[in-house]
Design an enzyme around this catalytic site. Structure first.
Site, PDB file in Angstrom:
ATOM      1  N   ASP A   1     -19.690 -28.051  24.788  1.00  0.00           N
ATOM      2  CA  ASP A   1     -20.433 -28.223  23.699  1.00  0.00           C
ATOM      3  C   ASP A   1     -22.028 -28.579  24.207  1.00  0.00           C
ATOM      4  O   ASP A   1     -22.235 -29.377  24.967  1.00  0.00           O
ATOM      5  CB  ASP A   1     -19.979 -29.428  22.689  1.00  0.00           C
ATOM      6  CG  ASP A   1     -18.873 -29.192  21.965  1.00  0.00           C
ATOM      7  OD1 ASP A   1     -18.571 -27.768  21.649  1.00  0.00           O
ATOM      8  OD2 ASP A   1     -18.079 -30.295  21.584  1.00  0.00           O
TER       9      ASP A   1
ATOM     10  N   ARG B   1      -7.262 -27.160  22.975  1.00  0.00           N
ATOM     11  CA  ARG B   1      -7.768 -26.084  23.656  1.00  0.00           C
ATOM     12  C   ARG B   1      -8.075 -26.131  25.129  1.00  0.00           C
ATOM     13  O   ARG B   1      -7.906 -26.939  25.975  1.00  0.00           O
ATOM     14  CB  ARG B   1      -9.318 -26.190  23.012  1.00  0.00           C
ATOM     15  CG  ARG B   1     -10.125 -27.152  23.484  1.00  0.00           C
ATOM     16  CD  ARG B   1     -10.746 -28.339  22.156  1.00  0.00           C
ATOM     17  NE  ARG B   1     -10.420 -27.994  20.955  1.00  0.00           N
ATOM     18  CZ  ARG B   1     -11.429 -27.860  19.988  1.00  0.00           C
ATOM     19  NH1 ARG B   1     -12.686 -27.793  19.986  1.00  0.00           N
ATOM     20  NH2 ARG B   1     -10.807 -27.675  18.856  1.00  0.00           N
TER      21      ARG B   1
ATOM     22  N   ARG C   1     -10.171 -19.293  25.649  1.00  0.00           N
ATOM     23  CA  ARG C   1     -10.261 -20.192  24.427  1.00  0.00           C
ATOM     24  C   ARG C   1     -10.168 -19.591  22.898  1.00  0.00           C
ATOM     25  O   ARG C   1     -10.680 -18.428  23.043  1.00  0.00           O
ATOM     26  CB  ARG C   1     -11.773 -20.778  24.424  1.00  0.00           C
ATOM     27  CG  ARG C   1     -11.961 -21.242  23.289  1.00  0.00           C
ATOM     28  CD  ARG C   1     -11.618 -22.727  22.983  1.00  0.00           C
ATOM     29  NE  ARG C   1     -11.796 -23.327  21.520  1.00  0.00           N
ATOM     30  CZ  ARG C   1     -12.975 -23.950  21.339  1.00  0.00           C
ATOM     31  NH1 ARG C   1     -13.747 -24.349  22.240  1.00  0.00           N
ATOM     32  NH2 ARG C   1     -13.116 -24.561  20.166  1.00  0.00           N
TER      33      ARG C   1
ATOM     34  N   ASP D   1     -13.441 -26.301  26.241  1.00  0.00           N
ATOM     35  CA  ASP D   1     -14.614 -26.517  25.016  1.00  0.00           C
ATOM     36  C   ASP D   1     -15.785 -27.085  25.792  1.00  0.00           C
ATOM     37  O   ASP D   1     -15.755 -27.943  26.480  1.00  0.00           O
ATOM     38  CB  ASP D   1     -13.958 -27.850  24.255  1.00  0.00           C
ATOM     39  CG  ASP D   1     -14.759 -27.775  22.572  1.00  0.00           C
ATOM     40  OD1 ASP D   1     -15.433 -26.993  22.578  1.00  0.00           O
ATOM     41  OD2 ASP D   1     -14.749 -28.662  22.075  1.00  0.00           O
TER      42      ASP D   1
HETATM   43  N1  ROI Z   1     -10.250 -35.270  21.868  1.00  0.00           N
HETATM   44  C1  ROI Z   1     -10.901 -35.795  23.115  1.00  0.00           C
HETATM   45  N2  ROI Z   1     -10.226 -36.954  23.587  1.00  0.00           N
HETATM   46  N3  ROI Z   1     -11.543 -35.053  23.975  1.00  0.00           N
HETATM   47  C2  ROI Z   1     -12.212 -33.800  23.435  1.00  0.00           C
HETATM   48  O1  ROI Z   1     -12.834 -33.155  24.120  1.00  0.00           O
HETATM   49  C3  ROI Z   1     -11.846 -33.567  22.198  1.00  0.00           C
HETATM   50  N4  ROI Z   1     -12.350 -32.138  21.696  1.00  0.00           N
HETATM   51  C4  ROI Z   1     -12.189 -31.896  20.441  1.00  0.00           C
HETATM   52  C5  ROI Z   1     -11.457 -32.498  19.334  1.00  0.00           C
HETATM   53  C6  ROI Z   1     -10.148 -31.503  18.980  1.00  0.00           C
HETATM   54  C7  ROI Z   1     -12.217 -33.049  18.289  1.00  0.00           C
HETATM   55  N5  ROI Z   1     -10.749 -33.910  20.243  1.00  0.00           N
HETATM   56  C8  ROI Z   1     -10.848 -34.111  21.279  1.00  0.00           C
HETATM   57  O2  ROI Z   1     -12.854 -30.702  19.903  1.00  0.00           O
END
Ligand code: ROI
Length: 175
Positions: A102, A97, A88, A100
Site C-alpha cells: 500500500d 493475501r 496476489r 499487499d
Molecule cells: N491485518 C493485518 N494484521 N495486517 C495486514 O497487513 C492486513 N492487511 C489487510 C487486512 C485484510 C485489512 N488485514 C490486515 O489488507
C-alpha cells in the site's frame, strides 16, 4: 535540464499466506529495484493479528521508505506488478493475501482519485502500519497535520510483536 525532484514515499507491506516473511523480505528487494527509486529505510518486521474477516493467519508486516522521481500512478503500477509476481489475487475484500503493498504517503501530497487515495485511508488506525512507520521516521507529521506519536498512543500495540529472527531487520534501520 533540471533534475526531477525526489519525493519521500512510505509503502506498507503485508502478507499472511505461503511463507509470509519470505514474501515481505523479497518484496523489499523488489521495491529497491523499481526504476528511478532508492530504498532509504526499512522498518523492523512485525507479526500482527489479522484485521478483517474471521479465519485468517497472522500477518507479517513492515514499512519501506523510498525516494522516487516516479509520479504516484507510475509508482502504483510498479507496486501492483510486484504484487502480481507474488500471486496476489483480489478476490475477497480484506481476505488473506500473499502480498499487499500500500502506498501510504507520497511526500506531502494528498491524492483522491479512482485508483489511489493518499494518505492511505486506513493508515491512521492500523497499528501494524503506524509502528513500523515510526521505526523509520518517529517524528513524522502526516499531511493532515496529525503527529505520528499521537496516533501511536491512540492505537496501542495490541496484537503486534516483532516477527522475525533475521537480525538485518531487527533495528528498524536495515537496508
Ligand atoms: N491485518 C493485518 N494484521 N495486517 C495486514 O497487513 C492486513 N492487511 C489487510 C487486512 C485484510 C485489512 N488485514 C490486515 O489488507
Amino acid at each position: 535540464m533540471t533534475k526531477p525532484v525526489s519525493v519521500t514515499v512510505y509503502i506498507s507491506l503485508g502478507s499472511n499466506l505461503e511463507q509470509p516473511e519470505q514474501h515481505v523480505l523479497t518484496a523489499v528487494e523488489e521495491i529497491a529495484d523499481i526504476p528511478c527509486t532508492q530504498l532509504t529505510g526499512v522498518s523492523k518486521i512485525y507479526r500482527s493479528a489479522p484485521v478483517g474477516p474471521g479465519d485468517q493467519e497472522d500477518y507479517i508486516n513492515a514499512v519501506a521508505e523510498v525516494g522516487t522521481t516516479l509520479e504516484p500512478l507510475a509508482l502504483l503500477d510498479a507496486l501492483q506488478a510486484i504484487e502480481l509476481k507474488h500471486g496476489r489475487e483480489r478476490k475477497v475484500r480484506w481476505g488473506a493475501r500473499t502480498l499487499d503493498l500500500d502506498l501510504l504517503l507520497y511526500g506531502e501530497t494528498t491524492i483522491d482519485s479512482e485508483r489511489l487515495t493518499v494518505p492511505h485511508r486506513e493508515m491512521h488506525w492500523r497499528n501494524f502500519v503506524l509502528f513500523p512507520l515510526a521505526d523509520i521516521n518517529p517524528d513524522l507529521i502526516l499531511p493532515t497535520g496529525q503527529k505520528l506519536q499521537k496516533l501511536l498512543l491512540e492505537v496501542g500495540n495490541e496484537g503486534l510483536s516483532i516477527g522475525t529472527t533475521d537480525d538485518r531487520f531487527c533495528t528498524g534501520k536495515a537496508i
